[in-house]
Each structure stands twice: as structure tokens, then as C-alpha cells.
Design a protein around this motif. Structure first.
Motif, PDB file in Angstrom:
ATOM      1  N   GLU A 147       0.805  -1.122  -0.105  1.00  3.73           N
ATOM      2  CA  GLU A 147       0.045  -0.092   0.133  1.00  3.73           C
ATOM      3  C   GLU A 147       0.978   1.319   0.262  1.00  3.73           C
ATOM      4  O   GLU A 147       0.114   2.381  -0.198  1.00  3.73           O
ATOM      5  N   ASN A 195       0.464   3.108   8.227  1.00  2.43           N
ATOM      6  CA  ASN A 195       1.065   3.639   7.195  1.00  2.43           C
ATOM      7  C   ASN A 195       0.627   5.034   6.914  1.00  2.43           C
ATOM      8  O   ASN A 195       0.648   5.582   5.799  1.00  2.43           O
ATOM      9  N   GLN A 196       0.083   5.636   7.946  1.00  5.26           N
ATOM     10  CA  GLN A 196      -0.062   7.130   7.791  1.00  5.26           C
ATOM     11  C   GLN A 196       0.981   7.881   8.525  1.00  5.26           C
ATOM     12  O   GLN A 196       1.126   7.649   9.736  1.00  5.26           O
ATOM     13  N   THR A 255       2.682  15.225  -3.453  1.00  8.97           N
ATOM     14  CA  THR A 255       1.563  14.528  -2.566  1.00  8.97           C
ATOM     15  C   THR A 255       0.708  15.830  -2.168  1.00  8.97           C
ATOM     16  O   THR A 255      -0.585  15.617  -1.938  1.00  8.97           O
ATOM     17  N   ASP A 274      -4.774  12.171  -3.448  1.00 13.71           N
ATOM     18  CA  ASP A 274      -4.102  10.809  -2.881  1.00 13.71           C
ATOM     19  C   ASP A 274      -2.690  11.095  -2.441  1.00 13.71           C
ATOM     20  O   ASP A 274      -1.782  11.374  -3.323  1.00 13.71           O
ATOM     21  N   ILE A 288       0.861   6.984   3.294  1.00 13.89           N
ATOM     22  CA  ILE A 288      -0.051   7.915   3.044  1.00 13.89           C
ATOM     23  C   ILE A 288       0.538   9.298   3.749  1.00 13.89           C
ATOM     24  O   ILE A 288       0.658   9.291   4.935  1.00 13.89           O
ATOM     25  N   THR A 328      -0.616   9.099  -1.191  1.00 17.04           N
ATOM     26  CA  THR A 328       0.370   7.977  -1.256  1.00 17.04           C
ATOM     27  C   THR A 328       1.607   7.951  -1.757  1.00 17.04           C
ATOM     28  O   THR A 328       1.513   8.369  -2.884  1.00 17.04           O
TER      29      THR A 328
END
Length: 314
Positions: free
Chosen positions: A9, A171-172, A83, A88, A12, A90
Motif C-alpha cells: 500500500e 501507514n499514515q 503529494t 491521493d 500516506i 500515497t
């Protein structure tokens, strides 16, 4: 990094997404700063290489510093702008890892180069008659290689330990880029060892160089005060004040980020501090060294006039 979810993934990169209006303003400001950064640091590198009069230890290390700053901002800013400019947020896992290793290595290298530049100024002001002997080309090359290798080694050790931490699907990244303290904060295991290792590395690359710089400038100040000529004192202060200004700004911000406990850091403060030493400080270097340095301005005028005359002949 033991999290297959992360590798699939990515991360983020939240940045300033919770403040849309501020994010829009910062996008424009960061873009302008980045362009000026490219122009300023590339100019210093070219002038230092092309003008024979600037083939001295001071400008050799200054060119190295400009290359580090140029590379550091290029490692972080383009991804940050991407970003910030889309919904998005990511960032790929591999992109984060590359940014982590490169930025850590370059930041550590800059810490050593600034200390080396302080030693160069000490030799120039306090040992002027022996300066050429002390700062001979072989020593300058050895010091530069040591700075780059030190940055590489600490990056390999610190970042390798960090990416081995399990994130358990977290994953943030509430930050502007991938940095060691931010990733440690995401880990779902005890990070005492990582934090201790980060603290030791920070002492070696921040506290020790700053101490050496302060000692060098203590000797420099003492030597300058002994100069009888007022114009001589002003010239000596002018030569060293630029470097000292860069040192205070760079170390002040990066110490705030790396020498306080990871979990006690304010997220918003951390974002602005990182923004400062990755975007603002690298721009200040060429501004300070060109606007306050007659040699660089003279060399730049000479090169520009040479190009104009060459184009007129054609």
C-alpha cells in the motif's frame, strides 16, 4: 520493515492535508524556494569550479555544502509537492525507503561539512601564516571524503534498524517526508533501543560538531579582537559571520527534531521544523555566501560577462 501491507500500500504522507488553505499557500512557497534553491546552489558549484581564484579550501567545502543542500532538497521537495498537489497522498514503500536513506545520509554529511568549514576558518584567521600548509589539498580531500563516508555509514546503520521495525499495518505518516523519528513513532513494538541508538547518533553528528564549531569560533573571536586595524576586524568578522549564521540556523532546527524524545514531539512543530531545514536553510546558504561575499560576486560577474562577450562575437 516487517509489514507486507506497507510494502503493497505504501505510506500516506499526510503533510498539511488537515489545513487545505495552508497547504495551498505552502505549495506555492515551497515551489518558489525549490527553484531558487536549484539556481543558487548550482551557481555556487559552477562558480567554485570554473573560477581559478576560488580553487581554495573554503570554496571547495562550500561547493560540497551546496551539492549536499541541492541533493537533500531534491530528495524531499519534488515528492512533497506531488503529494501536496493531489488528493491521493500515497507514497510508495520503496520511495519512502530511498528518501529515508538518502536524506539521513545527506543530513549527516552536512553536519560534518559545517564543522570542517569552521576548522578551515579557524586555520585562516588564527594561523594565517601556516594556512596553506595546514589546509593542503590532500587534507581537504580527506576531510571531504570522511564527511561523505560518515553520512553514508550512519544512514546505513540508522535507517536499516528503523525499516526492520514492524508497523502492523500503520501507514499514515503525519509528516512532510520519511524521517527516522516519524517511522519509529509508527512502530507497534518497544522502540527503546531504536530511540537510544538515534540519540547516540544525534550526539555524534550534532552535539560533537557543534561543540567543535563553538571552540573554533571561540579561538576565532579571540584572534579577531587582537587585530588592531578596524577594517581588518570587520573583514575577519564578515568572512566568518556567514558560516556562523548558517550553522546556527541549521543545527538549531535539526537539534530540535532529533534530540528530543521521539514520542514527546509535537507533530505540527516537527513538520515546520523539517520544512525549515530541508527547504529554507538550503536556500539561505547560497544567498548568504553570494550576497555577502565579494569573491563569489566578482567571479559570477566575470563568468556572466565572459558569456555575454562570447555570444556577441558569435
Amino acid at each position: 520493515m516487517k509489514a507486507s501491507n506497507n510494502s503493497q500500500e505504501g505510506f500516506i504522507l499526510l503533510g498539511f492535508s488537515d489545513k487545505p488553505q495552508l497547504e495551498t499557500i505552502l505549495f506555492g512557497v515551497i515551489l518558489v524556494f525549490y527553484i531558487l534553491n536549484l539556481v543558487g546552489n548550482i551557481t555556487i558549484i559552477l562558480v567554485s569550479c570554473l573560477d581559478f581564484k576560488l580553487h581554495t579550501p573554503m570554496y571547495f567545502f562550500l561547493a560540497n555544502l551546496s551539492f549536499v543542500d541541492l541533493s537533500l532538497t531534491t530528495c524531499i521537495v519534488p515528492q512533497l509537492l506531488v503529494t501536496m498537489g493531489k488528493k491521493d497522498k500515497t507514497m510508495s514503500f520503496s520511495g519512502c525507503v530511498v528518501q529515508l536513506y538518502v536524506s539521513m545520509g545527506l543530513g549527516s554529511t552536512e553536519c560534518i561539512i559545517l564543522a570542517v568549514m569552521a576548522y578551515d576558518r579557524y586555520a585562516a584567521v588564527c594561523r594565517p601564516l601556516h594556512y596553506v600548509v595546514i589546509m593542503h589539498p590532500q587534507l581537504c580531500l580527506w576531510l571531504a571524503v570522511t564527511a561523505w563516508l560518515s553520512g553514508l555509514v550512519t544512514s546505513l546503520i540508522q535507517c536499516s534498524l528503523t525499516i526492520q521495525l514492524p508497523m502492523c499495518g500503520h501507514n499514515q505518516l503525519d509528516h512532510i517526508c520519511c524521517e527516522v523519528p516519524v517511522l519509529i513513532r509508527l512502530a507497534c513494538v518497544d522502540t527503546t533501543f531504536n530511540e537510544a541508538e538515534l540519540f547516540v547518533a544525534s550526539v555524534l553528528f550534532l552535539v560533537v560538531p557543534v561543540s567543535l564549531i563553538l571552540v573554533s569560533y571561540g579561538y576565532i573571536a579571540h584572534a579577531i579582537l587582537r587585530i588592531k586595524s578596524t577594517s581588518g576586524r570587520h573583514k575577519a568578522f564578515g568572512t566568518c559571520s556567514s558560516h556562523l549564521m548558517v550553522v546556527i540556523i541549521f543545527y538549531g532546527t535539526i537539534i530540535f527534531m532529533y534530540l528530543q524524545p521521539v514520542k514527546s514531539q509535537s507533530k505540527d512543530q516537527g513538520k515546520f521544523v523539517s520544512l525549515f531545514y530541508t527547504v529554507v536553510t538550503p536556500l539561505l546558504n547560497p544567498v548568504i555566501y553570494t550576497l555577502r561575499n565579494k569573491d563569489v560576486k566578482g567571479a559570477l560577474k566575470k563568468l556572466l560577462l565572459g558569456k555575454i562577450l562570447a555570444s556577441e562575437k558569435l
